[in-house]
Design an enzyme around this catalytic site. Sequence first.
Site, PDB file in Angstrom:
ATOM      1  CB  SER A 277      38.533  -5.101  -0.951  1.00 30.20           C
ATOM      2  OG  SER A 277      38.514  -4.128  -1.971  1.00 30.20           O
ATOM      3  CE  LYS A 278      31.517  -1.782   2.696  1.00 32.96           C
ATOM      4  NZ  LYS A 278      30.357  -2.445   2.237  1.00 32.96           N
ATOM      5  NE  ARG A 279      40.092  -1.533  -4.199  1.00 34.30           N
ATOM      6  CZ  ARG A 279      40.287  -2.129  -5.353  1.00 34.30           C
ATOM      7  NH1 ARG A 279      39.904  -1.549  -6.473  1.00 34.30           N
ATOM      8  NH2 ARG A 279      40.861  -3.312  -5.423  1.00 34.30           N
ATOM      9  N   GLY A 281      32.156  -3.294  -3.825  1.00 34.03           N
ATOM     10  CA  GLY A 281      30.750  -3.296  -3.397  1.00 34.03           C
ATOM     11  C   GLY A 281      30.621  -4.102  -2.121  1.00 34.03           C
TER      12      GLY A 281
END
Length: 535
Positions: A277-279, A281
Site C-alpha cells: 500500500s501507499k505506506r 512508498g
Amino acid sequence: MSEVGSRVEGASSTCPGTLKEPMSVRVRYAPSPTGSPHVGNIRTALFCHLFARRHQGVMMLRIEDTDRSRYVPGCEEEIEESIAWIHIDWQEGPDKGGPHAPYRQSERAEKGIYAQWADQLLAAGHAYKAFDTSAELEEMREFQQINKQPIGYFGGKWRDASPDEVEAAESAGMRPVIRLKMPRGKMLVVQDAIRGRVEFRSDDVDDPVLIKADGMPTYHFAAMVDDHLMETTHIIRGEEWISSAPKHVWLFEAFGWEPPIFVHVPVIKGKDGSKLSKRHGDTRCLDFRSAGYLPEALANFIALIGWSPGGDREIMTIREMEESFSLEGLQPSPGVFDSDKLKWMNGHYVRQIDPSKLLSVVREFWSHPETQSYWKDRTPVEGEADPTQVRTGLDALCHAPEEYALACLKLEQERVTTLADFGPACLFFLVDEPEMDTKAVDKWFGQAHVPALLEAFIKLCQAAGDSASPETCEAWVREYAASAGLEKLGPVVHPLRVALTGKTAGPGLFELMSVLGPGRMLRRLRRAQGLLITA
Ligand code: GLU
C-alpha cells in the site's frame, strides 16, 4: 457479501496450467476505471501480455466501467498510458477496435448485449428477479450479523417467489434486480492454473446481482458474458478474485458454456509482510516514471514478483521474458515488493542507456509535467534523493550547454540508480559554489599542507589553457605528490576533491577535474582558499 465461501484448495492435483495445446490463446486485461493503476494491476497486465506473446495469442484490453458510481474520469487514459509505458502491447481494445468491439462495457450495455443473456438465464430458471428494498437488505444484513450467519443474499423472499408474486411487485411499479440462482448442495470446481483444482461448497456462495435496478450489469455478469463472447481462453487476474470464481464458473455452467482456465496471481506484499500500500512508498505505476524509474526496469522487476523464469536469471528484457514466460513459473505464494531490488535493477538499466541518448532521456524525463509536479513540494524521505537537489540539479542540467551536461551525466551514469538521482549527483558540476560538506572542510582544510596544495593547483590551472584531459589532471596530482614528498596520493586527492566538489565522494577525481576544466577549477580553488582554517 459472503465472498469467501469455503474453499478446499488442491482437492485433487490437476496439472497446473493445464494448457489444452495447441490453443489459440486469448487473454484480457480487464481493469475497472476506478482509480490509478498500481503495480499489482500492471503486473496482471504484464502477465497477460507475456502469456499472449509466448503463445502468439491475443491480448485484449477491456474496460469494465459498468459501476458508474465508482467511475473516475481520466482513469481509462491513465490505464492505457501506464501499460503502454512499460511496453505492454494489446491487439484489441477500446482504442484499437477488434472483432468483439466495443471493448468498453458501458457501450456494450447500451447495445443491449447483457440484457439478452440475463433474459435467457431468467427463462431457464437460473436467475430470478428480486424486489428487496435497500431497507430490507440492510435489515437482512443486521439479522445475519447478530445471528452470526454468513452475510449475503442467499435467497431472501424472492428466490422461490411465485410468478404471481413477481407480477404483483412489477405491476406495483417496483424495480427489481436480477440475481443469479446459485445451486445448492453442489461442489463448484475452479480449475486454477496456479493452484490446480479449487473446490467451493455452493451453499456458502450467495446469489449475486447480475443486473442492477437501473438495468446496468454488475461486474460478475458483464465480465463472464464478455469472457465467453470474446473467447477468452485464460482469465489472468489478481488473487483477490478467487472468492468470486465459484460465481463465475457457475455462470458458465448455467449457460452451458465451457469456462476459461483461471489464473489467479498471488498478491504483492510489502517487505513487512502486509499488503502493498501507499505506506510502503509509491505504488501508482506512473509515479515510478516520475520518480525516475525506467519502464524496462519496472517491467523486469514486477514480472519477477510471483513469476520465476527458472534458474537464477534476474535481468531480462521484455522480449526475453516473452520467450520464457509460462504459467508453471507462477508462484502460489505472495510476492514481495523489494524496493531495494527495484533500485538495483533500475541502476542496471540506467547504465545500459546509450551515452548518446543519455542527455535526451534525462531531459525528456525532467520536462514531463507529471515529473515536475511529483517533485514539487515533495517532502524529503530518508534514503531517497533530496527533492530540492533533484529540482535544482535537473533544472540546471536542462539549461547547461549540451556538451557539458552530457559530460556530467556520463560521469554519474555508473553511480546513480534513478534518473532523478542525476539531479543531486550532477549538482556540484552545475552550480558556481557547490554546497560544502562541513565535516570534510573541518577534516581537511586545517591541515598544514593544504594551503600550498591549493596554491600549486591554482597555478597549474592558470597555465593550462581551456582544457585539461584526465591524463593531464592525473599527472598534476602525481607530480605534485612527488614534489611535496608525499608517499601516498590521499593527502592530495581528498582535499582537492573537497575543494572542487564540496563532497568526499563522487566520480573519479581526474575525470571530474577534466570535465570541470581549468576555469571552473580555478574559481573553486580560490573559493576553497577562503575556507581554509587557520590556527
Ligand atoms: N474489473 C476487475 C478489476 O477491476 C477485473 C476482474 C477480472 O479480471 O475478472 O480488477
